[in-house]
Scaffold this motif. Structure first.
Motif, PDB file in Angstrom:
ATOM      1  N   GLU A 164      -2.618   1.229   1.435  1.00 58.39           N
ATOM      2  CA  GLU A 164      -3.214   2.216   0.545  1.00 58.39           C
ATOM      3  C   GLU A 164      -2.203   3.296   0.153  1.00 58.39           C
ATOM      4  O   GLU A 164      -2.204   3.778  -0.993  1.00 58.39           O
ATOM      5  CB  GLU A 164      -4.430   2.871   1.208  1.00 58.39           C
ATOM      6  CG  GLU A 164      -5.536   1.900   1.577  1.00 58.39           C
ATOM      7  CD  GLU A 164      -5.358   1.274   2.956  1.00 58.39           C
ATOM      8  OE1 GLU A 164      -6.236   0.508   3.370  1.00 58.39           O
ATOM      9  OE2 GLU A 164      -4.321   1.550   3.609  1.00 58.39           O
ATOM     10  N   ALA A 168      -0.941   4.270  -3.575  1.00 57.01           N
ATOM     11  CA  ALA A 168      -0.994   5.632  -4.106  1.00 57.01           C
ATOM     12  C   ALA A 168       0.352   6.090  -4.645  1.00 57.01           C
ATOM     13  O   ALA A 168       0.431   6.734  -5.696  1.00 57.01           O
ATOM     14  CB  ALA A 168      -1.484   6.591  -3.024  1.00 57.01           C
ATOM     15  N   HIS A 206      -9.873   6.724   8.600  1.00 52.02           N
ATOM     16  CA  HIS A 206     -10.252   7.453   7.394  1.00 52.02           C
ATOM     17  C   HIS A 206      -9.936   8.934   7.522  1.00 52.02           C
ATOM     18  O   HIS A 206     -10.043   9.510   8.616  1.00 52.02           O
ATOM     19  CB  HIS A 206     -11.757   7.263   7.114  1.00 52.02           C
ATOM     20  CG  HIS A 206     -12.116   5.862   6.749  1.00 52.02           C
ATOM     21  ND1 HIS A 206     -12.363   4.892   7.705  1.00 52.02           N
ATOM     22  CD2 HIS A 206     -12.236   5.238   5.532  1.00 52.02           C
ATOM     23  CE1 HIS A 206     -12.635   3.747   7.102  1.00 52.02           C
ATOM     24  NE2 HIS A 206     -12.580   3.935   5.790  1.00 52.02           N
ATOM     25  N   ASP A 209      -8.730  13.741   2.888  1.00 52.32           N
ATOM     26  CA  ASP A 209      -7.990  13.869   1.633  1.00 52.32           C
ATOM     27  C   ASP A 209      -6.564  13.380   1.829  1.00 52.32           C
ATOM     28  O   ASP A 209      -6.165  13.007   2.938  1.00 52.32           O
ATOM     29  CB  ASP A 209      -8.006  15.320   1.140  1.00 52.32           C
ATOM     30  CG  ASP A 209      -7.571  16.320   2.195  1.00 52.32           C
ATOM     31  OD1 ASP A 209      -6.708  15.962   3.035  1.00 52.32           O
ATOM     32  OD2 ASP A 209      -8.079  17.445   2.187  1.00 52.32           O
ATOM     33  N   LEU A 210      -5.790  13.377   0.739  1.00 52.48           N
ATOM     34  CA  LEU A 210      -4.415  12.894   0.803  1.00 52.48           C
ATOM     35  C   LEU A 210      -3.580  13.739   1.753  1.00 52.48           C
ATOM     36  O   LEU A 210      -2.716  13.219   2.458  1.00 52.48           O
ATOM     37  CB  LEU A 210      -3.790  12.897  -0.598  1.00 52.48           C
ATOM     38  CG  LEU A 210      -2.348  12.405  -0.701  1.00 52.48           C
ATOM     39  CD1 LEU A 210      -2.211  10.969  -0.216  1.00 52.48           C
ATOM     40  CD2 LEU A 210      -1.828  12.529  -2.137  1.00 52.48           C
ATOM     41  N   VAL A 213      -4.080  12.420   5.164  1.00 58.03           N
ATOM     42  CA  VAL A 213      -3.370  11.153   5.354  1.00 58.03           C
ATOM     43  C   VAL A 213      -1.899  11.407   5.650  1.00 58.03           C
ATOM     44  O   VAL A 213      -1.330  10.888   6.628  1.00 58.03           O
ATOM     45  CB  VAL A 213      -3.515  10.263   4.097  1.00 58.03           C
ATOM     46  CG1 VAL A 213      -2.593   9.048   4.205  1.00 58.03           C
ATOM     47  CG2 VAL A 213      -4.952   9.818   3.919  1.00 58.03           C
ATOM     48  N   ARG A 240      -2.565  11.289  -5.755  1.00 55.00           N
ATOM     49  CA  ARG A 240      -3.893  11.703  -5.297  1.00 55.00           C
ATOM     50  C   ARG A 240      -4.985  10.964  -6.071  1.00 55.00           C
ATOM     51  O   ARG A 240      -5.972  10.495  -5.484  1.00 55.00           O
ATOM     52  CB  ARG A 240      -4.039  13.215  -5.440  1.00 55.00           C
ATOM     53  CG  ARG A 240      -5.345  13.758  -4.869  1.00 55.00           C
ATOM     54  CD  ARG A 240      -5.383  15.269  -4.913  1.00 55.00           C
ATOM     55  NE  ARG A 240      -4.425  15.847  -3.963  1.00 55.00           N
ATOM     56  CZ  ARG A 240      -3.309  16.480  -4.318  1.00 55.00           C
ATOM     57  NH1 ARG A 240      -2.988  16.637  -5.593  1.00 55.00           N
ATOM     58  NH2 ARG A 240      -2.517  16.987  -3.393  1.00 55.00           N
ATOM     59  N   TYR A 243      -5.162   7.342  -4.919  1.00 49.94           N
ATOM     60  CA  TYR A 243      -5.783   7.228  -3.599  1.00 49.94           C
ATOM     61  C   TYR A 243      -7.284   7.494  -3.685  1.00 49.94           C
ATOM     62  O   TYR A 243      -8.098   6.819  -3.030  1.00 49.94           O
ATOM     63  CB  TYR A 243      -5.134   8.203  -2.614  1.00 49.94           C
ATOM     64  CG  TYR A 243      -4.932   7.617  -1.232  1.00 49.94           C
ATOM     65  CD1 TYR A 243      -5.912   6.842  -0.625  1.00 49.94           C
ATOM     66  CD2 TYR A 243      -3.767   7.832  -0.523  1.00 49.94           C
ATOM     67  CE1 TYR A 243      -5.731   6.307   0.633  1.00 49.94           C
ATOM     68  CE2 TYR A 243      -3.560   7.310   0.733  1.00 49.94           C
ATOM     69  CZ  TYR A 243      -4.549   6.544   1.310  1.00 49.94           C
ATOM     70  OH  TYR A 243      -4.365   6.010   2.559  1.00 49.94           O
ATOM     71  N   GLU A 244      -7.688   8.457  -4.493  1.00 49.82           N
ATOM     72  CA  GLU A 244      -9.108   8.772  -4.631  1.00 49.82           C
ATOM     73  C   GLU A 244      -9.898   7.571  -5.133  1.00 49.82           C
ATOM     74  O   GLU A 244     -11.079   7.400  -4.794  1.00 49.82           O
ATOM     75  CB  GLU A 244      -9.305   9.969  -5.558  1.00 49.82           C
ATOM     76  CG  GLU A 244      -8.997  11.309  -4.918  1.00 49.82           C
ATOM     77  CD  GLU A 244      -9.936  11.648  -3.770  1.00 49.82           C
ATOM     78  OE1 GLU A 244     -11.096  11.197  -3.786  1.00 49.82           O
ATOM     79  OE2 GLU A 244      -9.492  12.368  -2.845  1.00 49.82           O
ATOM     80  N   ARG A 247     -11.344   5.684  -2.285  1.00 51.81           N
ATOM     81  CA  ARG A 247     -12.203   6.412  -1.343  1.00 51.81           C
ATOM     82  C   ARG A 247     -13.429   5.591  -0.958  1.00 51.81           C
ATOM     83  O   ARG A 247     -14.069   4.944  -1.792  1.00 51.81           O
ATOM     84  CB  ARG A 247     -12.619   7.748  -1.928  1.00 51.81           C
ATOM     85  CG  ARG A 247     -13.500   8.577  -0.988  1.00 51.81           C
ATOM     86  CD  ARG A 247     -13.825   9.943  -1.544  1.00 51.81           C
ATOM     87  NE  ARG A 247     -12.660  10.831  -1.522  1.00 51.81           N
ATOM     88  CZ  ARG A 247     -12.277  11.522  -0.442  1.00 51.81           C
ATOM     89  NH1 ARG A 247     -12.943  11.398   0.698  1.00 51.81           N
ATOM     90  NH2 ARG A 247     -11.232  12.314  -0.512  1.00 51.81           N
ATOM     91  N   LEU A 252     -10.774   8.640   2.851  1.00 54.49           N
ATOM     92  CA  LEU A 252      -9.658   7.845   2.339  1.00 54.49           C
ATOM     93  C   LEU A 252      -9.158   6.907   3.431  1.00 54.49           C
ATOM     94  O   LEU A 252      -8.806   7.349   4.531  1.00 54.49           O
ATOM     95  CB  LEU A 252      -8.525   8.765   1.879  1.00 54.49           C
ATOM     96  CG  LEU A 252      -8.843   9.697   0.712  1.00 54.49           C
ATOM     97  CD1 LEU A 252      -7.613  10.542   0.371  1.00 54.49           C
ATOM     98  CD2 LEU A 252      -9.322   8.929  -0.513  1.00 54.49           C
TER      99      LEU A 252
END
Length: 269
Positions: A164, A168, A206, A209-210, A213, A240, A243-244, A247, A252
């Motif tokens: 992931e 991103a 999970h 948010d980014l 991560v 971002r 990646y969103e 979700r 994430l």
């Protein structure tokens, strides 16, 4: 890779530079490693279930701040010699400050262990091997230091890990290069391990948010400097947004493609 190890770009001539970068990254992360290493600790718990019933001398390879070293000491008792080995001096300083001298803390490279031949019953290593460039050299050293009948229990990472994050940041497959299960099997065979199991499994974690991560990766030292200039605001916004799109209800996702290796040294000298 852009925000994690980029093994495919490394050659033997860059070994010393790579070791220094890894040591520095993990040293800088040492103070908050355990706080941000939930994924690493969860994966290590599965490795823990495979421990033998007894052992007299154990190496925790890539011990970090000493979480597993201390647990091994408690599990096997004061008569068991535990060595916590790491390439990062900052990690070892944190381990010693937190856990004291019951464990022998040792700074060294996994491919050149300052440990006597045939002196260990068990090597335990949770998510350190992926930082080692030469698998065969490491496995050869593990075979050398294990006693006949000894065992190595290893968690490492395979292809598909952090996919992931690659999506991103727009990384290519080669930039997210973790070695395959077959590469580990071949290296173990060349190192003369008599028996082996390689178990492949995935775990997903999970984050809100980014930022969460990336903090989880930086917090455990699992990053290197992005090639070229630091990403600008537009690149961050693009990452971002990508990646969103991934979700899930829990947040994430971050995938770890884990390889659990069980290596047995021949019972014959």
């Amino acid at each position: 890779m852009s925000h994690a190890a980029r093994l495919s770009d490394l050659t033997t001539g860059h070994d010393s530079t790579w070791r220094r970068q890894v040591a520095d990254a993990f040293s800088h992360a040492s103070g908050r490693y355990e706080q941000l290493a939930g994924a690493q600790q969860a994966l290590g718990q599965a490795l823990w279930q495979r421990l033998p019933s007894q052992a007299g001398a154990i190496l925790d390879l890539g011990c970090g701040p000493g979480h597993w070293s201390q647990r091994l000491q408690t599990r096997f008792g004061p008569n068991c010699r535990i060595i916590g080995l790491d390439i990062a001096p900052g990690m070892l300083a944190t381990a010693q400050a937190r856990h004291g001298e019951a464990v022998q803390w040792l700074q060294a490279d996994a491919a050149a262990l300052p440990i006597a031949p045939a002196s260990l019953d068990l090597v335990f290593s949770n998510l350190a091997l992926q930082w080692c460039l030469d698998l065969e050299a490491v496995f050869t050293e593990l075979h050398r230091v294990l006693r006949p009948g000894g065992k190595a229990l290893i968690n490492t990472l395979g292809p598909g890990t952090l996919q992931e994050i690659g999506h991103a940041w727009g990384c290519t497959a080669s930039q997210l290069d973790f070695r395959s299960a077959d590469a580990h099997r071949k290296a173990a065979i060349r190192a003369r391990f008599a028996g082996m199991q390689v178990i492949e499994h995935q775990a997903r974690f999970h984050y809100a948010d980014l930022g969460g991560v990336m903090a989880s990766l930086k917090g455990v030292g699992a990053h290197t400097r992005r090639p070229g200039a630091p990403p600008g605001r537009a690149a961050l916004q693009q990452a971002r947004a990508r990646y969103e799109a991934l979700r899930e209800p829990a947040g994430l996702p971050v995938t770890y493609a884990c390889l659990t290796l069980v290596l047995d040294k021949d019972t014959m000298p």
